[in-house]
Design a protein around this motif. Sequence first.
Motif, PDB file in Angstrom:
ATOM      1  N   ASP A 141       2.583  12.089  -1.053  1.00 16.30           N
ATOM      2  CA  ASP A 141       1.693  13.098  -0.474  1.00 16.30           C
ATOM      3  C   ASP A 141       0.245  12.860  -0.900  1.00 16.30           C
ATOM      4  O   ASP A 141      -0.065  11.903  -1.622  1.00 16.30           O
ATOM      5  CB  ASP A 141       2.155  14.515  -0.846  1.00 16.30           C
ATOM      6  N   ALA A 142      -0.658  13.746  -0.480  1.00 20.95           N
ATOM      7  CA  ALA A 142      -2.092  13.567  -0.737  1.00 20.95           C
ATOM      8  C   ALA A 142      -2.433  13.659  -2.215  1.00 20.95           C
ATOM      9  O   ALA A 142      -3.476  13.155  -2.654  1.00 20.95           O
ATOM     10  CB  ALA A 142      -2.885  14.599   0.056  1.00 20.95           C
ATOM     11  N   ASP A 143      -1.573  14.295  -3.003  1.00 19.56           N
ATOM     12  CA  ASP A 143      -1.825  14.428  -4.446  1.00 19.56           C
ATOM     13  C   ASP A 143      -1.235  13.280  -5.244  1.00 19.56           C
ATOM     14  O   ASP A 143      -1.330  13.271  -6.479  1.00 19.56           O
ATOM     15  CB  ASP A 143      -1.249  15.756  -4.953  1.00 19.56           C
ATOM     16  N   GLY A 144      -0.609  12.321  -4.568  1.00 19.08           N
ATOM     17  CA  GLY A 144      -0.026  11.184  -5.271  1.00 19.08           C
ATOM     18  C   GLY A 144       1.410  11.397  -5.700  1.00 19.08           C
ATOM     19  O   GLY A 144       1.975  10.545  -6.407  1.00 19.08           O
ATOM     20  N   ASN A 145       2.029  12.497  -5.301  1.00 24.00           N
ATOM     21  CA  ASN A 145       3.418  12.763  -5.670  1.00 24.00           C
ATOM     22  C   ASN A 145       4.380  12.095  -4.683  1.00 24.00           C
ATOM     23  O   ASN A 145       4.160  12.140  -3.466  1.00 24.00           O
ATOM     24  CB  ASN A 145       3.691  14.266  -5.681  1.00 24.00           C
ATOM     25  N   GLU A 177       4.171  17.217   6.365  1.00 21.92           N
ATOM     26  CA  GLU A 177       2.789  16.760   6.246  1.00 21.92           C
ATOM     27  C   GLU A 177       2.726  15.238   6.369  1.00 21.92           C
ATOM     28  O   GLU A 177       3.751  14.553   6.309  1.00 21.92           O
ATOM     29  CB  GLU A 177       2.198  17.193   4.901  1.00 21.92           C
TER      30      GLU A 177
END
Length: 227
Positions: A141-145, A177
């Motif tokens: 995801d966008a947070d790197g998770n 997403e």
Amino acid sequence: MTTVTNNTTSSPWTVDSGTAFTNRNLAQTSDGSNQTIDMSGFLKLMTTQLQHQDPFAPMDNNQMVAQMAQFTSLSSMAESNKLLGNIADSVGSARLSDAANWIGKSMLVKSNIATPDRTGAYAGELTLGKDASNVQVDLVDADGNVVKSLDLGAQKAGAVGFFWDGTNEAGDFIGGEALKVEVRGATPTQTATWASIAAVQSPASGTSAQLITALGNYSPADALRLG
């Protein structure tokens, strides 16, 4: 007693009737655009010119014929350009109609970003330049998770597909997403993902139609495959 003398001598700047007529014609001609004059206007202008030509130096017939031939050629070129424009508009409309048939389908495009389709699933394809013993695909995801890790195992060189339905082990939907595709255990020569086609856009500039997807806008030529 004061005597008033009427000076009847003509001014050296007086314009005779013939010159005045010519000036009026020039003014009217300058008001119109040479690009909009048609054959009727051209013949009217030439007739007027013949009526007021110098009888001691009449217009050369060869010059008149040459002018008519030149105007006819220009008129034919204008009609040809108009016809070609109509053909281009017709072809553009046909291409737009063909592209509109893609709405609701999915297209495979070069991208390392995966978006869910109408069912919430993610899918894509890797191109491997050589065999690999343990290929893994992480969807991040966008947070790197890492939202989902897909173990593809040993794979031969060539196209390798991957798929995720968007749910976790418990069956709960956790996707929804855009996720980045990261590959481990191999270095693909190309990463592509499937994108659903939501609409078709026809640019005002007249360029080719654009397919609108969650990944962005693409031309039909960008599609590696249609599904």
